[in-house]
Design a protein around this motif. Structure first.
Motif, mmCIF file in Angstrom:
data_model
loop_
_atom_site.group_PDB
_atom_site.id
_atom_site.type_symbol
_atom_site.label_atom_id
_atom_site.label_comp_id
_atom_site.label_asym_id
_atom_site.label_seq_id
_atom_site.Cartn_x
_atom_site.Cartn_y
_atom_site.Cartn_z
ATOM 1 N N MET A 92 -30.001 70.143 -67.379
ATOM 2 C CA MET A 92 -29.648 69.336 -66.212
ATOM 3 C C MET A 92 -30.239 67.932 -66.291
ATOM 4 O O MET A 92 -29.979 67.102 -65.421
ATOM 5 C CB MET A 92 -30.155 70.036 -64.938
ATOM 6 C CG MET A 92 -29.640 71.462 -64.767
ATOM 7 S SD MET A 92 -27.840 71.564 -64.598
ATOM 8 C CE MET A 92 -27.615 70.804 -63.004
ATOM 9 N N ASN A 93 -31.084 67.674 -67.325
ATOM 10 C CA ASN A 93 -31.720 66.373 -67.533
ATOM 11 C C ASN A 93 -32.532 65.945 -66.312
ATOM 12 O O ASN A 93 -32.424 64.811 -65.834
ATOM 13 C CB ASN A 93 -30.679 65.299 -67.863
ATOM 14 C CG ASN A 93 -31.320 64.037 -68.410
ATOM 15 O OD1 ASN A 93 -32.396 64.084 -69.003
ATOM 16 N ND2 ASN A 93 -30.661 62.899 -68.210
ATOM 17 N N GLN A 94 -33.392 66.879 -65.824
ATOM 18 C CA GLN A 94 -34.235 66.562 -64.660
ATOM 19 C C GLN A 94 -35.419 67.528 -64.594
ATOM 20 O O GLN A 94 -35.376 68.614 -65.167
ATOM 21 C CB GLN A 94 -33.421 66.660 -63.362
ATOM 22 C CG GLN A 94 -32.873 68.048 -63.087
ATOM 23 C CD GLN A 94 -31.988 68.089 -61.853
ATOM 24 O OE1 GLN A 94 -31.488 67.059 -61.386
ATOM 25 N NE2 GLN A 94 -31.778 69.277 -61.311
ATOM 26 N N PHE A 95 -36.475 67.069 -63.891
ATOM 27 C CA PHE A 95 -37.626 67.937 -63.652
ATOM 28 C C PHE A 95 -37.355 68.801 -62.425
ATOM 29 O O PHE A 95 -36.779 68.335 -61.437
ATOM 30 C CB PHE A 95 -38.895 67.109 -63.439
ATOM 31 C CG PHE A 95 -39.473 66.580 -64.719
ATOM 32 C CD1 PHE A 95 -40.360 67.347 -65.458
ATOM 33 C CD2 PHE A 95 -39.127 65.303 -65.175
ATOM 34 C CE1 PHE A 95 -40.901 66.855 -66.639
ATOM 35 C CE2 PHE A 95 -39.662 64.816 -66.363
ATOM 36 C CZ PHE A 95 -40.553 65.598 -67.097
ATOM 37 N N GLU A 96 -37.805 70.061 -62.492
ATOM 38 C CA GLU A 96 -37.546 71.003 -61.399
ATOM 39 C C GLU A 96 -38.733 71.944 -61.219
ATOM 40 O O GLU A 96 -39.587 72.071 -62.099
ATOM 41 C CB GLU A 96 -36.293 71.852 -61.697
ATOM 42 C CG GLU A 96 -35.006 71.063 -61.834
ATOM 43 C CD GLU A 96 -33.821 71.956 -62.184
ATOM 44 O OE1 GLU A 96 -34.052 73.176 -62.435
ATOM 45 O OE2 GLU A 96 -32.687 71.458 -62.209
ATOM 46 N N THR A 97 -38.754 72.564 -60.028
ATOM 47 C CA THR A 97 -39.639 73.728 -59.862
ATOM 48 C C THR A 97 -38.961 74.910 -60.549
ATOM 49 O O THR A 97 -37.765 74.867 -60.853
ATOM 50 C CB THR A 97 -39.844 74.045 -58.368
ATOM 51 O OG1 THR A 97 -38.575 74.301 -57.763
ATOM 52 C CG2 THR A 97 -40.546 72.908 -57.651
ATOM 53 N N HIS A 98 -39.727 75.966 -60.750
ATOM 54 C CA HIS A 98 -39.159 77.137 -61.434
ATOM 55 C C HIS A 98 -39.571 78.401 -60.674
ATOM 56 O O HIS A 98 -40.655 78.947 -60.886
ATOM 57 C CB HIS A 98 -39.651 77.204 -62.881
ATOM 58 C CG HIS A 98 -38.917 78.207 -63.718
ATOM 59 N ND1 HIS A 98 -39.494 79.390 -64.140
ATOM 60 C CD2 HIS A 98 -37.648 78.203 -64.203
ATOM 61 C CE1 HIS A 98 -38.616 80.070 -64.864
ATOM 62 N NE2 HIS A 98 -37.482 79.371 -64.917
ATOM 63 N N CYS A 99 -38.710 78.840 -59.772
ATOM 64 C CA CYS A 99 -39.022 79.989 -58.900
ATOM 65 C C CYS A 99 -38.549 81.293 -59.537
ATOM 66 O O CYS A 99 -37.781 82.066 -58.941
ATOM 67 C CB CYS A 99 -38.396 79.795 -57.525
ATOM 68 S SG CYS A 99 -39.002 78.335 -56.663
ATOM 69 N N ALA A 100 -39.004 81.521 -60.731
ATOM 70 C CA ALA A 100 -38.611 82.713 -61.476
ATOM 71 C C ALA A 100 -39.519 82.850 -62.683
ATOM 72 O O ALA A 100 -40.383 81.999 -62.939
ATOM 73 C CB ALA A 100 -37.154 82.625 -61.905
ATOM 74 N N LEU A 101 -39.309 83.939 -63.436
ATOM 75 C CA LEU A 101 -39.939 84.104 -64.741
ATOM 76 C C LEU A 101 -38.845 84.148 -65.796
ATOM 77 O O LEU A 101 -37.834 84.826 -65.620
ATOM 78 C CB LEU A 101 -40.742 85.419 -64.801
ATOM 79 C CG LEU A 101 -41.957 85.567 -63.887
ATOM 80 C CD1 LEU A 101 -42.575 86.949 -64.079
ATOM 81 C CD2 LEU A 101 -42.986 84.486 -64.148
ATOM 82 N N ASP A 102 -39.034 83.395 -66.880
ATOM 83 C CA ASP A 102 -38.123 83.479 -68.017
ATOM 84 C C ASP A 102 -38.772 84.332 -69.098
ATOM 85 O O ASP A 102 -39.946 84.140 -69.428
ATOM 86 C CB ASP A 102 -37.800 82.088 -68.572
ATOM 87 C CG ASP A 102 -36.807 81.336 -67.699
ATOM 88 O OD1 ASP A 102 -36.308 81.932 -66.728
ATOM 89 O OD2 ASP A 102 -36.563 80.149 -67.991
ATOM 90 N N TYR A 103 -37.986 85.293 -69.614
ATOM 91 C CA TYR A 103 -38.469 86.190 -70.661
ATOM 92 C C TYR A 103 -37.647 86.006 -71.933
ATOM 93 O O TYR A 103 -36.429 85.755 -71.871
ATOM 94 C CB TYR A 103 -38.323 87.655 -70.239
ATOM 95 C CG TYR A 103 -39.345 88.147 -69.252
ATOM 96 C CD1 TYR A 103 -40.527 88.740 -69.680
ATOM 97 C CD2 TYR A 103 -39.105 88.061 -67.885
ATOM 98 C CE1 TYR A 103 -41.461 89.224 -68.771
ATOM 99 C CE2 TYR A 103 -40.027 88.547 -66.971
ATOM 100 C CZ TYR A 103 -41.209 89.126 -67.418
ATOM 101 O OH TYR A 103 -42.119 89.597 -66.508
ATOM 102 N N THR A 104 -38.302 86.168 -73.068
ATOM 103 C CA THR A 104 -37.605 86.273 -74.352
ATOM 104 C C THR A 104 -38.105 87.535 -75.053
ATOM 105 O O THR A 104 -39.225 87.985 -74.808
ATOM 106 C CB THR A 104 -37.880 85.061 -75.258
ATOM 107 O OG1 THR A 104 -39.298 84.953 -75.487
ATOM 108 C CG2 THR A 104 -37.355 83.779 -74.630
#
Length: 223
Positions: free
Chosen positions: A112-124
């Motif tokens: 999205m080319n922007q800074f954001e909050t992250h209200c989740a967990l990303d898993y790999t």
């Protein structure tokens, strides 16, 4: 006449004159003897408990034998099964690639080319498998360009989990019960908002409709 004859004659006359009194004394003595015998018999007789006599009257049973078939407070008829505590586990056999933060614009979203909050967990993970974090019921499945293929599971106690960026549309129908650790899909890059982050799971959690940090609830162990 001899003295013996005279004495006998006098005794006979005495007896005739007092025979009535002697009879009364004899009767009284007989009655007294009968009463004495009756009292003696009653005091020495063994009392009849009535337990084996067939008497229909009230009977007191002392120290009855216990009935092994009757339930006791320690052995209820139908013991209540233990209540299973609701717990949440990691939704994959992998690692967290991006943590939860709802207070700062700490994450640069290259898609999205922007800074954001992250209200989740990303898993790999290497196997890409995604599992139900806890027992629940499928509340929603679908697809959107920003979220990719997703599954929403409703749990007890007001909790909801959302699994996004799945590889394919889910075949689980709404209302289907799922078990903790059940395979629900594979992670991918279908999440358009984070597609440049590579194949991963975007995992969100809610409590009574409000987003929360999954790390506040999760038991950090792999499936």
């Amino acid at each position: 006449m001899s003295k013996f004859s005279v004495a006998a004659k006098r005794f006979g006359g005495f007896m005739k004159r007092n025979a009535f009194y002697f009879l009364i004394i004899l009767c009284i003595a007989s009655v007294a003897t009968v009463i004495a015998l009756a009292v003696t018999h009653d005091s020495t007789a063994t009392p009849d408990s009535g337990l084996n006599s067939g008497d229909d009257g009230n009977q007191t049973v002392i120290n009855p034998e216990p009935d092994d078939n009757k339930p006791t407070p320690d052995q209820p008829d139908n013991p209540t099964p233990p209540i299973k505590k609701l717990t949440f586990i990691s939704p994959c056999n992998g690692t967290i690639s991006l943590s939860y933060d709802d207070t700062k614009f700490v994450w640069y979203n290259s898609s999205m080319n922007q800074f954001e909050t992250h209200c989740a967990l990303d898993y790999t993970s290497t196997d890409l498998n995604v599992y139900a974090s806890a027992d629940g019921v499928i509340k929603e499945t679908g697809y959107s360009e920003l979220e990719g293929n997703y599954v929403v599971i409703e749990h007890e106690e007001g909790y909801t989990t959302k699994y996004m960026s799945l590889e394919e549309a889910s075949t689980l129908e709404v209302g289907t019960a799922v078990q903790q650790g059940q395979l629900i899909g594979k992670m991918s890059t279908t999440n358009g908002k984070e597609s440049l982050s590579g194949a991963h799971l975007h995992f969100e959690m809610y409590k009574n409709g409000e987003v929360i940090n999954p790390l506040d609830v999760l038991v950090l162990e792999e499936k």
